[in-house]
Structure formats: C-alpha cells, structure tokens
Scaffold this motif. Structure first.
Motif, PDB file in Angstrom:
ATOM      1  N   ALA A 175     110.263   6.075 115.987  1.00 28.83           N
ATOM      2  CA  ALA A 175     109.589   7.055 116.843  1.00 28.83           C
ATOM      3  C   ALA A 175     108.602   7.902 116.043  1.00 28.83           C
ATOM      4  CB  ALA A 175     110.622   7.951 117.524  1.00 28.83           C
ATOM      5  N   MET A 176     108.980   8.298 114.836  1.00 27.91           N
ATOM      6  CA  MET A 176     108.060   9.076 114.001  1.00 27.91           C
ATOM      7  C   MET A 176     106.881   8.228 113.565  1.00 27.91           C
ATOM      8  SD  MET A 176     110.366  11.644 111.608  1.00 27.91           S
ATOM      9  CE  MET A 176     111.165  10.307 110.718  1.00 27.91           C
ATOM     10  N   ARG A 177     107.111   6.953 113.309  1.00 25.14           N
ATOM     11  CA  ARG A 177     106.023   6.056 112.933  1.00 25.14           C
ATOM     12  C   ARG A 177     104.970   5.984 114.040  1.00 25.14           C
ATOM     13  NH1 ARG A 177     108.375   0.610 112.808  1.00 25.14           N
ATOM     14  NH2 ARG A 177     108.014   0.803 115.042  1.00 25.14           N
ATOM     15  N   ASP A 178     105.434   5.969 115.279  1.00 23.79           N
ATOM     16  CA  ASP A 178     104.518   5.817 116.413  1.00 23.79           C
ATOM     17  C   ASP A 178     103.966   7.141 116.931  1.00 23.79           C
ATOM     18  OD1 ASP A 178     105.015   3.103 116.284  1.00 23.79           O
ATOM     19  OD2 ASP A 178     106.603   3.173 117.806  1.00 23.79           O
ATOM     20  N   GLU A 179     104.769   8.209 116.821  1.00 24.50           N
ATOM     21  CA  GLU A 179     104.410   9.470 117.482  1.00 24.50           C
ATOM     22  C   GLU A 179     104.236  10.653 116.539  1.00 24.50           C
ATOM     23  OE1 GLU A 179     107.190  10.102 120.754  1.00 24.50           O
ATOM     24  OE2 GLU A 179     107.587   7.939 120.738  1.00 24.50           O
ATOM     25  N   GLY A 180     104.587  10.475 115.277  1.00 27.23           N
ATOM     26  CA  GLY A 180     104.352  11.521 114.299  1.00 27.23           C
ATOM     27  C   GLY A 180     105.216  12.751 114.465  1.00 27.23           C
ATOM     28  N   ILE A 181     104.629  13.901 114.176  1.00 27.19           N
ATOM     29  CA  ILE A 181     105.355  15.167 114.103  1.00 27.19           C
ATOM     30  C   ILE A 181     105.929  15.597 115.435  1.00 27.19           C
ATOM     31  CG2 ILE A 181     103.371  16.662 114.548  1.00 27.19           C
ATOM     32  CD1 ILE A 181     106.057  17.259 111.841  1.00 27.19           C
ATOM     33  N   VAL A 235     107.895  14.144 117.380  1.00 31.46           N
ATOM     34  CA  VAL A 235     109.322  13.816 117.455  1.00 31.46           C
ATOM     35  C   VAL A 235     110.143  14.929 116.821  1.00 31.46           C
ATOM     36  CG1 VAL A 235     111.083  12.118 116.839  1.00 31.46           C
ATOM     37  CG2 VAL A 235     108.756  11.372 117.373  1.00 31.46           C
ATOM     38  N   LEU A 236     109.691  15.371 115.673  1.00 24.72           N
ATOM     39  CA  LEU A 236     110.364  16.467 114.971  1.00 24.72           C
ATOM     40  C   LEU A 236     110.264  17.750 115.786  1.00 24.72           C
ATOM     41  CD1 LEU A 236     111.657  16.316 112.072  1.00 24.72           C
ATOM     42  CD2 LEU A 236     109.680  17.602 111.280  1.00 24.72           C
ATOM     43  N   ALA A 237     109.095  18.002 116.333  1.00 24.60           N
ATOM     44  CA  ALA A 237     108.864  19.229 117.092  1.00 24.60           C
ATOM     45  C   ALA A 237     109.781  19.322 118.300  1.00 24.60           C
ATOM     46  CB  ALA A 237     107.403  19.301 117.532  1.00 24.60           C
ATOM     47  N   THR A 238     109.937  18.218 119.013  1.00 28.81           N
ATOM     48  CA  THR A 238     110.799  18.222 120.191  1.00 28.81           C
ATOM     49  C   THR A 238     112.242  18.553 119.817  1.00 28.81           C
ATOM     50  OG1 THR A 238     109.400  16.620 121.335  1.00 28.81           O
ATOM     51  CG2 THR A 238     111.675  16.827 122.099  1.00 28.81           C
ATOM     52  N   HIS A 239     112.731  17.911 118.746  1.00 31.66           N
ATOM     53  CA  HIS A 239     114.117  18.144 118.320  1.00 31.66           C
ATOM     54  C   HIS A 239     114.333  19.589 117.879  1.00 31.66           C
ATOM     55  CE1 HIS A 239     117.968  17.820 116.375  1.00 31.66           C
ATOM     56  NE2 HIS A 239     117.438  18.113 115.203  1.00 31.66           N
TER      57      HIS A 239
END
Length: 365
Positions: free
Chosen positions: A125-131, A133-137
């Motif tokens: 998910a990070m490979r495809d969508e970047g930061i 993913v982290l921001a949502t979590h």
C-alpha cells in the motif's frame, strides 16, 4: 547539613541493595514505588497485556498499588489494530485504557509506527499510495484516543547502524517506500490529529558501554538534532532500557548522553526497563543481587538527570516477562530470568528496592 555527592549516592544505593535488603524490607512493607516517585514529580508504570490482567488478580492489585501509568505491550500496534486493511479493531487497546482508568492509572500509547508487527498489506500500500497510508493510520489512532492518552511513542526503533543506510536509519519498509523524512512526517501527522500529545521517539540500545550502543547513541542524537532543527513537534526521547548483564555499563557515559539529549530541549522517559540475566551462572540470590546493583547504577544515573520524567518497566513480574515467554530469550538452564522488580510469585527482589531508593534519592522535578 551534609551534602551527598553523586559518588556517595551511588555507594549508598549499592549498599542498600547488597548489604541491607532484608532489614530494609522490614521497614518498607507499606511503601510503594509510586509513593516514592510521586513526591519527586516522577512517574512509575509498567507494561501489560490484557490476557495477563484477565486471569491474574495479584497482577491487577499490584498495578493498582504500585503504578501511576500503564502501557500496552501489543494492543496498540498497527498489526493488532488493522490486520485487514480498513477493518480497525480497537477492542483490546481500549481494554488497556479502561483498565488504567478503573485503577486510577494514566495510559501511554505504544507504538504508532514500528517496523515489526506491521500488517502484511502495508508495504504494498505504501509503495502504491505513499505517505497517505501512514497519515490515515496515525490520524485515526490519535483521534481515537484524543483526550485519553497524552504520552505517545510515535516512532519506534527507526535506527539500525548495521543496516548501512544513510544516517544509520533502519532499512525498514517505511524507509524503502517513503524515504527518510517519514520520521518527521509521523510526528507532524500525530500533532495535527491531536495537538495536545507528547510525542516520543523510542529506541533501544542506548545505554551499554560498547561500540554497538555507542554507534546507536551517536545516530539517535543526530536524528534528534535534525528533527529539532527542522521544527518537528517532538516532545522527548524514550530510552527503552533493555539492559543485559553480559554487557558493560558506565554511568558517566550514559549520563553524558542524557545531558546531550536534554540540551536539545527534549524530555526523556525510561520506557521499557528490564535486566536480562542470561549471562549469569550464580545462584538465584546472587543473580538477584547483581541485577539489583546494575539497576541501582542505571537508575541513579537516569534519575539524576532532571529531564528524565520517570520509569516504565517492561512488566512487573518475571512470570510475564518477554524474556521468559520467548523461546529465543529463555535461560539455557531452565530457570526464570530474574529480570523485573517482582519474581514469579510477586515477591519483591533487589530490583524493586533499587527502583524505590532511586526514586527517593532523585532530585525534585
């Protein structure tokens, strides 16, 4: 008035552990660790897992009597909360917070970002969508506990000199997919979701006097300096404190590191203290004495630094320590690792008294 020097304090504390433990025990049966810590404006707490408190009334009573804060061992980690993307389950983590509230304890958040216990889907998910993913979590985690948890380990164990990456960063999925700025971004995202939090960078291996820990101290200090100079909203450094009896400790080296961190304007918390005695082959009582002496030296150095806000042990009783519950960590002789303040029967050990008298001797915050 007699003024005790630092050397005097160390000597007195060591004598307490080694020579007068039984006598002191007779006079401290009504004393508590939080009772010693609170008058100095220090906290004392410990980690737990819900399965432990569910089945052990003695553990619940000990938390109630001895602690001011509680930390979840696994319940707030990403892999526990969101094993399947989009299905976030706070049930176990909420139970830790509720346990704390029912016993008058605050709860620390541990840990928002860690390279282990990471859901399998995150890397792709990070490979495809970047930061994002982290921001949502991070946003969801901080928002869920807004007003309930103030002190948070935002990023955990991002340094690993052995990985040979720039600035000694750990070659984690976060670094590979997001680049080195993910650390600062994580703190900013957390503060945006809850401006009232105290965000800590949490790290192990910062205390032994050998080349391995020296390399990590140097790298962590450089990371903290960069975060501060970049205006990242970081509150403090969490020093785990997983000490090993087979490795050297020098109080002066550790004290210098603590002062360097404090000079950056950061607070410090000892977040996961335990003492691994696997290298010791002596009798149980002698192992306890040696562990107590190491605890005294470490805690006296730590609590002499006014930027240190308190101590959290990684559990209360040897019965539930990760050092006794992992096939990779157990002692080879089959005996319990005597690594925490209480033994498996919840009897106090020299380690307990090291904590108690270190709190009593600490300067007022």
């Amino acid at each position: 008035m007699t003024v005790m020097t630092r050397r005097d304090l160390l000597a007195a504390a060591g004598a307490t552990v080694a020579g007068t433990m039984e006598a002191r025990a007779q006079t401290t049966t009504d004393k508590t660790l939080i009772g010693a810590a609170k008058p100095k404006n220090l906290i004392y707490g410990a980690a737990l897992a819900t399965w432990q408190t569910d089945r052990d009334a003695t553990l619940r009573r000990t938390f109630d009597r001895q602690c001011s804060t509680v930390v979840p061992e696994w319940e707030m980690k990403w892999g526990t909360i969101e094993a399947t993307r989009g299905t976030r389950n706070y049930g176990a983590a909420d139970r830790v917070v509720s346990f704390g509230a029912s016993h008058g304890l605050t709860c620390r958040g541990h840990a928002a970002i860690w390279h282990r216990n990471l859901p399998k889907w995150v890397d792709a998910a990070m490979r495809d969508e970047g930061i994002s993913v982290l921001a949502t979590h991070i946003s969801d985690l901080m928002t869920h506990y807004k007003g309930k948890i103030k002190s948070w380990d935002i990023v955990n164990e991002a340094i690993e000199p052995k990985d040979s990456q720039a600035n000694s960063l750990r070659n984690s999925a976060f670094l590979q997919r997001l680049g080195p700025d993910y650390i600062g971004r994580a703190f900013t995202l957390a503060a945006e979701a809850d401006p009232s939090i105290q965000g800590f960078y949490n790290e192990y291996g910062l205390y032994h006097n050998d080349s391995t820990d020296q390399a990590r101290r140097t790298a962590v200090l450089a990371l903290l300096e960069k975060l501060k100079s970049s205006g990242v909203p970081i509150y403090g450094l969490g020093i785990q404190g997983h000490l090993a009896m087979g490795r050297p400790f020098d109080a002066s080296v550790f004290s210098t590191f603590l002062r360097q961190v404090a000079n950056l304007g950061l607070k410090i918390l000892i977040t996961e203290l335990d003492i691994d005695d696997r290298s010791l082959t002596q009798t149980v009582s002698e192992r306890d004495r040696l562990v107590g002496e190491r605890a005294t030296k470490f805690l006296t150095a730590a609590l002499s630094e006014r930027a240190v806000e308190g101590v959290v042990t990684w559990g209360l009783s040897d019965k539930y320590s990760w050092l006794n519950n992992s096939v990779y960590q157990k002692r080879s002789d089959g005996t319990m690792n005597r690594c925490l303040p209480y033994d498996e029967n919840f009897q106090t050990k020299p380690f307990w008294y090291s904590l108690y008298y270190a709190f009593k001797s600490a300067p007022l915050r």
